[in-house]
Design a protein around this motif. Structure first.
Motif, PDB file in Angstrom:
ATOM      1  N   ALA A  49       0.834  -1.206   0.000  1.00 21.13           N
ATOM      2  CA  ALA A  49       0.000   0.000   0.000  1.00 21.13           C
ATOM      3  C   ALA A  49       0.872   1.259   0.000  1.00 21.13           C
ATOM      4  CB  ALA A  49      -0.925  -0.005   1.212  1.00 21.13           C
ATOM      5  N   LEU A  50       1.916   1.241   0.795  1.00 22.59           N
ATOM      6  CA  LEU A  50       2.791   2.418   0.878  1.00 22.59           C
ATOM      7  C   LEU A  50       3.609   2.595  -0.398  1.00 22.59           C
ATOM      8  CD1 LEU A  50       3.955   2.127   4.590  1.00 22.59           C
ATOM      9  CD2 LEU A  50       2.264   3.711   3.628  1.00 22.59           C
ATOM     10  N   SER A  51       4.103   1.492  -0.938  1.00 23.13           N
ATOM     11  CA  SER A  51       4.964   1.605  -2.120  1.00 23.13           C
ATOM     12  C   SER A  51       4.181   1.937  -3.385  1.00 23.13           C
ATOM     13  CB  SER A  51       5.766   0.318  -2.326  1.00 23.13           C
ATOM     14  OG  SER A  51       4.914  -0.745  -2.684  1.00 23.13           O
ATOM     15  N   SER A  52       2.899   1.605  -3.386  1.00 22.47           N
ATOM     16  CA  SER A  52       2.101   1.856  -4.591  1.00 22.47           C
ATOM     17  C   SER A  52       1.201   3.072  -4.449  1.00 22.47           C
ATOM     18  CB  SER A  52       1.256   0.619  -4.927  1.00 22.47           C
ATOM     19  OG  SER A  52       0.344   0.342  -3.878  1.00 22.47           O
ATOM     20  N   GLY A  53       1.319   3.764  -3.311  1.00 22.44           N
ATOM     21  CA  GLY A  53       0.582   5.012  -3.160  1.00 22.44           C
ATOM     22  C   GLY A  53      -0.901   4.857  -2.864  1.00 22.44           C
ATOM     23  N   GLN A  54      -1.287   3.741  -2.258  1.00 24.93           N
ATOM     24  CA  GLN A  54      -2.703   3.567  -1.898  1.00 24.93           C
ATOM     25  C   GLN A  54      -3.060   4.563  -0.800  1.00 24.93           C
ATOM     26  OE1 GLN A  54      -4.535   1.488  -3.705  1.00 24.93           O
ATOM     27  NE2 GLN A  54      -2.699   0.819  -4.781  1.00 24.93           N
ATOM     28  N   ARG A  55      -4.125   5.314  -0.978  1.00 26.98           N
ATOM     29  CA  ARG A  55      -4.514   6.310   0.018  1.00 26.98           C
ATOM     30  C   ARG A  55      -5.985   6.189   0.404  1.00 26.98           C
ATOM     31  NH1 ARG A  55       0.004   5.951  -0.008  1.00 26.98           N
ATOM     32  NH2 ARG A  55       1.612   7.506  -0.411  1.00 26.98           N
ATOM     33  N   TYR A  56      -6.678   5.242  -0.183  1.00 25.91           N
ATOM     34  CA  TYR A  56      -8.098   5.076   0.109  1.00 25.91           C
ATOM     35  C   TYR A  56      -8.354   3.674   0.618  1.00 25.91           C
ATOM     36  CZ  TYR A  56      -8.410   9.402  -2.380  1.00 25.91           C
ATOM     37  OH  TYR A  56      -8.221  10.704  -2.752  1.00 25.91           O
ATOM     38  N   GLY A  57      -9.199   3.591   1.618  1.00 28.08           N
ATOM     39  CA  GLY A  57      -9.547   2.299   2.174  1.00 28.08           C
ATOM     40  C   GLY A  57      -8.618   1.908   3.306  1.00 28.08           C
ATOM     41  N   VAL A  58      -8.787   0.688   3.763  1.00 26.60           N
ATOM     42  CA  VAL A  58      -7.975   0.143   4.854  1.00 26.60           C
ATOM     43  C   VAL A  58      -7.005  -0.865   4.258  1.00 26.60           C
ATOM     44  CG1 VAL A  58      -8.024  -1.204   6.981  1.00 26.60           C
ATOM     45  CG2 VAL A  58      -9.833   0.460   6.515  1.00 26.60           C
ATOM     46  N   TRP A  59      -5.743  -0.644   4.517  1.00 23.89           N
ATOM     47  CA  TRP A  59      -4.679  -1.535   4.029  1.00 23.89           C
ATOM     48  C   TRP A  59      -3.743  -1.842   5.185  1.00 23.89           C
ATOM     49  CZ3 TRP A  59      -4.031  -2.973  -1.226  1.00 23.89           C
ATOM     50  CH2 TRP A  59      -4.882  -2.333  -2.128  1.00 23.89           C
ATOM     51  N   GLY A  60      -3.447  -3.099   5.372  1.00 21.82           N
ATOM     52  CA  GLY A  60      -2.469  -3.466   6.396  1.00 21.82           C
ATOM     53  C   GLY A  60      -2.833  -2.968   7.788  1.00 21.82           C
ATOM     54  N   GLY A  61      -4.094  -2.809   8.043  1.00 23.00           N
ATOM     55  CA  GLY A  61      -4.541  -2.380   9.361  1.00 23.00           C
ATOM     56  C   GLY A  61      -4.594  -0.874   9.555  1.00 23.00           C
ATOM     57  N   GLN A  65      -6.301   8.066   6.886  1.00 21.65           N
ATOM     58  CA  GLN A  65      -5.443   9.094   7.488  1.00 21.65           C
ATOM     59  C   GLN A  65      -4.142   8.478   7.985  1.00 21.65           C
ATOM     60  OE1 GLN A  65      -7.743  11.151  10.430  1.00 21.65           O
ATOM     61  NE2 GLN A  65      -8.955  12.233   8.902  1.00 21.65           N
ATOM     62  N   GLU A  66      -4.234   7.285   8.547  1.00 23.05           N
ATOM     63  CA  GLU A  66      -3.025   6.610   9.040  1.00 23.05           C
ATOM     64  C   GLU A  66      -2.095   6.253   7.887  1.00 23.05           C
ATOM     65  OE1 GLU A  66      -4.971   4.233  12.781  1.00 23.05           O
ATOM     66  OE2 GLU A  66      -5.589   3.742  10.753  1.00 23.05           O
ATOM     67  N   LEU A  67      -2.679   5.842   6.765  1.00 23.04           N
ATOM     68  CA  LEU A  67      -1.860   5.532   5.588  1.00 23.04           C
ATOM     69  C   LEU A  67      -1.109   6.768   5.112  1.00 23.04           C
ATOM     70  CD1 LEU A  67      -4.006   3.293   3.201  1.00 23.04           C
ATOM     71  CD2 LEU A  67      -1.790   2.723   4.217  1.00 23.04           C
ATOM     72  N   ARG A  68      -1.812   7.875   5.087  1.00 23.77           N
ATOM     73  CA  ARG A  68      -1.186   9.113   4.604  1.00 23.77           C
ATOM     74  C   ARG A  68      -0.071   9.558   5.536  1.00 23.77           C
ATOM     75  NH1 ARG A  68      -6.976  11.625   2.706  1.00 23.77           N
ATOM     76  NH2 ARG A  68      -7.178  10.215   0.948  1.00 23.77           N
ATOM     77  N   ARG A  69      -0.310   9.405   6.829  1.00 22.33           N
ATOM     78  CA  ARG A  69       0.745   9.753   7.794  1.00 22.33           C
ATOM     79  C   ARG A  69       1.954   8.833   7.616  1.00 22.33           C
ATOM     80  NH1 ARG A  69      -3.346  11.255  11.605  1.00 22.33           N
ATOM     81  NH2 ARG A  69      -3.576   9.113  12.290  1.00 22.33           N
ATOM     82  N   ALA A  70       1.682   7.530   7.461  1.00 22.35           N
ATOM     83  CA  ALA A  70       2.766   6.565   7.303  1.00 22.35           C
ATOM     84  C   ALA A  70       3.541   6.852   6.019  1.00 22.35           C
ATOM     85  CB  ALA A  70       2.207   5.151   7.279  1.00 22.35           C
ATOM     86  N   ALA A  71       2.837   7.253   4.972  1.00 21.44           N
ATOM     87  CA  ALA A  71       3.509   7.565   3.707  1.00 21.44           C
ATOM     88  C   ALA A  71       4.418   8.771   3.867  1.00 21.44           C
ATOM     89  CB  ALA A  71       2.464   7.823   2.613  1.00 21.44           C
ATOM     90  N   ARG A  72       3.954   9.761   4.624  1.00 13.50           N
ATOM     91  CA  ARG A  72       4.794  10.955   4.849  1.00 13.50           C
ATOM     92  C   ARG A  72       6.042  10.569   5.648  1.00 13.50           C
ATOM     93  NH1 ARG A  72      -0.196  13.798   5.311  1.00 13.50           N
ATOM     94  NH2 ARG A  72      -0.221  13.552   7.565  1.00 13.50           N
ATOM     95  N   ARG A  73       5.873   9.699   6.652  1.00 11.05           N
ATOM     96  CA  ARG A  73       7.025   9.270   7.449  1.00 11.05           C
ATOM     97  C   ARG A  73       8.014   8.494   6.572  1.00 11.05           C
ATOM     98  NH1 ARG A  73       3.215   7.955  11.519  1.00 11.05           N
ATOM     99  NH2 ARG A  73       3.283   5.785  10.895  1.00 11.05           N
ATOM    100  N   THR A  74       7.464   7.653   5.693  1.00  8.26           N
ATOM    101  CA  THR A  74       8.311   6.841   4.824  1.00  8.26           C
ATOM    102  C   THR A  74       9.100   7.721   3.861  1.00  8.26           C
ATOM    103  OG1 THR A  74       6.737   5.032   4.954  1.00  8.26           O
ATOM    104  CG2 THR A  74       8.316   4.941   3.146  1.00  8.26           C
ATOM    105  N   ALA A  75       8.456   8.797   3.380  1.00  5.70           N
ATOM    106  CA  ALA A  75       9.088   9.680   2.415  1.00  5.70           C
ATOM    107  C   ALA A  75      10.127  10.589   3.060  1.00  5.70           C
ATOM    108  CB  ALA A  75       8.038  10.535   1.708  1.00  5.70           C
ATOM    109  N   ALA A  76       9.967  10.829   4.361  1.00  8.57           N
ATOM    110  CA  ALA A  76      10.857  11.780   5.053  1.00  8.57           C
ATOM    111  C   ALA A  76      12.247  11.204   5.231  1.00  8.57           C
ATOM    112  CB  ALA A  76      10.287  12.151   6.409  1.00  8.57           C
TER     113      ALA A  76
END
Ligand code: SF4
Length: 76
Positions: A49-61, A65-76
């Motif tokens: 989900a993080l590597s493919s830019g999924q931002r909608y729905g529930v992925w990996g628990g 909003q949590e996905l978007r936060r995790a993506a920002r942390r991953t990109a930082a």
């Protein structure tokens, strides 16, 4: 991005209620997250989900909003 999607064959949500993982606005994602909690491929799902830019729905628990936060942390 990984192209190994073999983990999808063990996706618990595919065996239960896939639509629960894409709740409409205002609806709870609690049941979907509960399913993720019992899913044996949760790490692979979240990584995908993080590597493919999924931002909608529930992925990996994680919910949207949590996905978007995790993506920002991953990109930082
Ligand atoms: S972690 Fe959740 S969304 Fe991902 S495959 Fe498992 S049940 Fe489905």
């Amino acid at each position: 991005m990984s192209t190994d999607l073999a983990w999808r064959e063990s996706a618990l949500c595919a065996q239960t209620d896939p639509e629960a993982h894409f709740p409409e606005a205002g609806n709870s994602s609690r049941n979907a997250k509960k399913t993720c909690g019992a899913c044996e491929v949760r790490p692979e799902c979240l990584a995908y989900a993080l590597s493919s830019g999924q931002r909608y729905g529930v992925w990996g628990g994680l919910g949207q909003q949590e996905l978007r936060r995790a993506a920002r942390r991953t990109a930082a």
